[in-house]
Design a protein around this motif. Structure first.
Motif, mmCIF file in Angstrom:
data_model
loop_
_atom_site.group_PDB
_atom_site.id
_atom_site.type_symbol
_atom_site.label_atom_id
_atom_site.label_comp_id
_atom_site.label_asym_id
_atom_site.label_seq_id
_atom_site.Cartn_x
_atom_site.Cartn_y
_atom_site.Cartn_z
ATOM 1 N N LEU A 86 0.819 -1.208 0.000
ATOM 2 C CA LEU A 86 0.000 0.000 0.000
ATOM 3 C C LEU A 86 0.852 1.257 0.000
ATOM 4 O O LEU A 86 1.907 1.313 0.649
ATOM 5 N N LEU A 87 0.366 2.283 -0.685
ATOM 6 C CA LEU A 87 0.823 3.653 -0.497
ATOM 7 C C LEU A 87 -0.253 4.330 0.326
ATOM 8 O O LEU A 87 -1.396 4.474 -0.114
ATOM 9 N N LEU A 106 8.422 9.153 -5.290
ATOM 10 C CA LEU A 106 9.529 8.303 -4.851
ATOM 11 C C LEU A 106 9.083 6.848 -4.770
ATOM 12 O O LEU A 106 9.773 5.933 -5.257
ATOM 13 N N TRP A 107 7.926 6.600 -4.183
ATOM 14 C CA TRP A 107 7.426 5.235 -4.046
ATOM 15 C C TRP A 107 7.147 4.612 -5.413
ATOM 16 O O TRP A 107 7.417 3.434 -5.632
ATOM 17 N N GLU A 108 6.636 5.400 -6.347
ATOM 18 C CA GLU A 108 6.387 4.887 -7.698
ATOM 19 C C GLU A 108 7.692 4.471 -8.361
ATOM 20 O O GLU A 108 7.764 3.421 -9.020
ATOM 21 N N ARG A 109 8.752 5.262 -8.181
ATOM 22 C CA ARG A 109 10.059 4.893 -8.744
ATOM 23 C C ARG A 109 10.570 3.595 -8.124
ATOM 24 O O ARG A 109 11.090 2.717 -8.819
ATOM 25 N N VAL A 110 10.427 3.484 -6.807
ATOM 26 C CA VAL A 110 10.881 2.285 -6.113
ATOM 27 C C VAL A 110 10.132 1.056 -6.615
ATOM 28 O O VAL A 110 10.733 0.005 -6.891
ATOM 29 N N CYS A 111 8.814 1.170 -6.755
ATOM 30 C CA CYS A 111 8.013 0.025 -7.190
ATOM 31 C C CYS A 111 8.317 -0.358 -8.633
ATOM 32 O O CYS A 111 8.395 -1.545 -8.972
ATOM 33 N N GLN A 129 -0.757 -0.188 -4.381
ATOM 34 C CA GLN A 129 -2.165 0.194 -4.272
ATOM 35 C C GLN A 129 -2.290 1.390 -3.325
ATOM 36 O O GLN A 129 -1.664 1.386 -2.253
ATOM 37 N N PRO A 130 -3.100 2.394 -3.687
ATOM 38 C CA PRO A 130 -3.315 3.494 -2.743
ATOM 39 C C PRO A 130 -4.299 3.099 -1.654
ATOM 40 O O PRO A 130 -5.259 2.361 -1.899
ATOM 41 N N THR A 187 9.324 11.895 4.136
ATOM 42 C CA THR A 187 8.796 10.612 4.590
ATOM 43 C C THR A 187 7.604 10.204 3.743
ATOM 44 O O THR A 187 6.777 11.036 3.361
ATOM 45 N N VAL A 188 7.521 8.894 3.472
ATOM 46 C CA VAL A 188 6.377 8.343 2.750
ATOM 47 C C VAL A 188 5.908 7.097 3.504
ATOM 48 O O VAL A 188 6.718 6.305 3.966
ATOM 49 N N ASP A 189 4.586 6.975 3.676
ATOM 50 C CA ASP A 189 4.005 5.864 4.418
ATOM 51 C C ASP A 189 3.539 4.762 3.476
ATOM 52 O O ASP A 189 2.775 5.015 2.534
ATOM 53 N N VAL A 190 3.974 3.541 3.754
ATOM 54 C CA VAL A 190 3.625 2.378 2.935
ATOM 55 C C VAL A 190 3.375 1.188 3.865
ATOM 56 O O VAL A 190 3.495 1.303 5.081
ATOM 57 N N GLY A 191 3.046 0.024 3.305
ATOM 58 C CA GLY A 191 2.914 -1.168 4.123
ATOM 59 C C GLY A 191 2.142 -2.270 3.443
ATOM 60 O O GLY A 191 1.518 -2.078 2.394
ATOM 61 N N VAL A 192 2.172 -3.441 4.058
ATOM 62 C CA VAL A 192 1.474 -4.614 3.545
ATOM 63 C C VAL A 192 -0.001 -4.549 3.933
ATOM 64 O O VAL A 192 -0.325 -4.218 5.074
#
Length: 428
Positions: free
Chosen positions: A335-336, A353-358, A366-367, A392-397
């Motif tokens: 998740l984003l 940043l998260w899109e580049r990483v993925c 997924q948002p 900072t960007v928040d993500v997770g399973v």
């Protein structure tokens, strides 16, 4: 299922088994890193300044990093932030009590557990004992306790709405007959005398082993996945970064795993994200690199923190509890996490940043946003961003049954988070 996913999930299960408390999780991270050459540091000592891998444990929190030869005084950090604690029950002072011929453990609710999920499960006690000399001793009992539910015959309305009193109804039993001393049992398991135990931080953990199930074994059930999913992803990513080398050809940034304690309580402790632990470590690394205050601030300004914590997949039996448009599902990828009121720290720059990483790791994301009518939880992300000023960007399973004694994930999401973290540490 891909071999990489199978291997990742299998080792993650072993990590969970070794980590029934925040103290055990921090120790297991340190143990695994030391096994491949990381140096275990003491905060009271002077620290080495050259290239290498290092790890430091503060109570139930752990911070570890890889320092390549290529970094200098203004090199940025790539930080994976997570937490080691989970909701449950903690032993109170004078933890032994007795009723109806049964010995009970006198416990206090820790965080926000789904109370009913802890009923009728075999539980263990795990944490640390501190003896009068100040020495800390990790301890765990294995299956020892149970919170028995009242039989339906004695509460005919239970299926219409179970209500549990947080004091009266959640005290576990652990012995019958002669009253027992739970601290004496713990002292014996830790190899110390009962008289020498001066303090304890001991919590419950469910003892049922992690399990894969469902068609093609795509589901994974275990306790404490909030947030050992992220701690393990950070550990795996850091091991990959270390394996990639610390020589001059390595990326000119420092990969860091910061796994804090007490997130479930608000993070306000010396080992929580609101405390000074991460800033202390980053500042000492910067000093070791010869950084001036200006160079340290420049390094922070160019750094990233990936705040990784579990999130909610859409529940098939309660679809109305979720946002009607953004519908993350099990197996759809990490998740984003976004929130207009900054309960998560993600903004448009962090989303990019998260899109580049993925993309670099071949991971689908997924948002996640909350239903406007349901209050949104929070993470270490806004806390760390406020304290350090690091982007900072928040993500997770995505999970189902979050804060249950036994949570549910999809194996593809677990492995995908690991790949994304590895790309993040590599500089994507």
């Amino acid at each position: 299922m891909a071999v990489a996913t199978d291997a990742y999930v299998s080792d993650f299960a072993e990590f969970i088994k070794a980590s029934p408390s925040s103290y055990h999780a921090a120790a297991e991270v340190a143990r695994r890193l030391e096994a491949v050459g990381f140096a275990r540091l003491d905060e009271r000592d002077a620290w080495p300044t050259g290239a290498g891998g290092r790890v430091v444990v503060r109570d139930g929190a752990v911070i570890a990093w890889v320092q390549p030869e290529s970094v200098d005084a203004s090199s940025p950090f790539r930080i994976l932030g997570a937490h080691t604690d989970s909701p449950g029950f903690k032993l109170k002072p004078n933890p032994s009590s007795e009723a109806a011929g049964l010995s009970q453990a006198n416990v206090e609710v820790y965080g926000g557990p789904l109370l009913n999920s802890w009923l009728d499960r075999e539980l263990e006690l795990a944490g640390r004992l501190v003896t009068v000399d100040g020495a800390e001793h990790l301890v765990r009992t294995g299956p020892m306790l149970r919170i028995p539910q009242l039989a339906i015959h004695l509460d005919r309305e239970a299926n219409k709405g179970l209500t549990l009193d947080r004091q009266r109804h959640v005290q576990p039993i652990w012995a019958a007959g002669e009253p027992g001393d739970i601290l004496a049992l713990l002292a014996e398991r830790a190899g110390v005398t009962r008289a020498d135990v001066a303090g304890h931080d001991v919590l419950t953990a469910a003892t049922t082993a992690p399990e894969r199930f469902g068609r093609d074994d795509v589901f994974f059930a275990a306790g404490r996945m909030d947030n050992l999913t992220s701690v393990y992803a950070g550990l795996a990513g850091l091991l990959a970064a270390h394996e990639g080398g610390t020589d001059a050809s390595a990326p000119a940034h420092l990969p860091v795993l910061a796994a804090f304690d007490h997130e479930e309580l608000g993070s306000e402790s010396r080992s929580g994200a609101a405390g000074p632990f991460l800033e202390d470590v980053l500042s000492r690394i910067a000093v070791g690199l010869g950084a001036s205050d200006d160079e340290r601030r420049r390094a922070f300004a160019d750094s990233w923190l990936l705040s990784s914590d579990a999130g909610h997949a859409v529940h098939p039996n309660y679809p109305e509890k979720h946002d009607p448009v953004n519908r993350p599902v099990l197996g759809g990828g990490p998740l984003l996490k976004l929130n207009a009121n900054q309960r998560y720290a993600t903004d448009a720059v962090g989303s990019a940043l998260w899109e580049r990483v993925c993309r670099a790791s071949g991971v689908t994301t997924q948002p996640f946003v909350s239903n406007n009518a349901i209050p949104c939880g929070s993470t270490i992300g806004p806390i760390s961003a406020t304290r350090l000023g690091i982007r900072t960007v928040d993500v997770g399973v995505p999970l189902l049954s979050m804060h249950s004694a036994r949570e549910l994930a999809h194996v593809d999401d677990l492995a995908a988070l690991g790949r994304a973290v590895e790309s993040f540490f590599a500089g994507a």
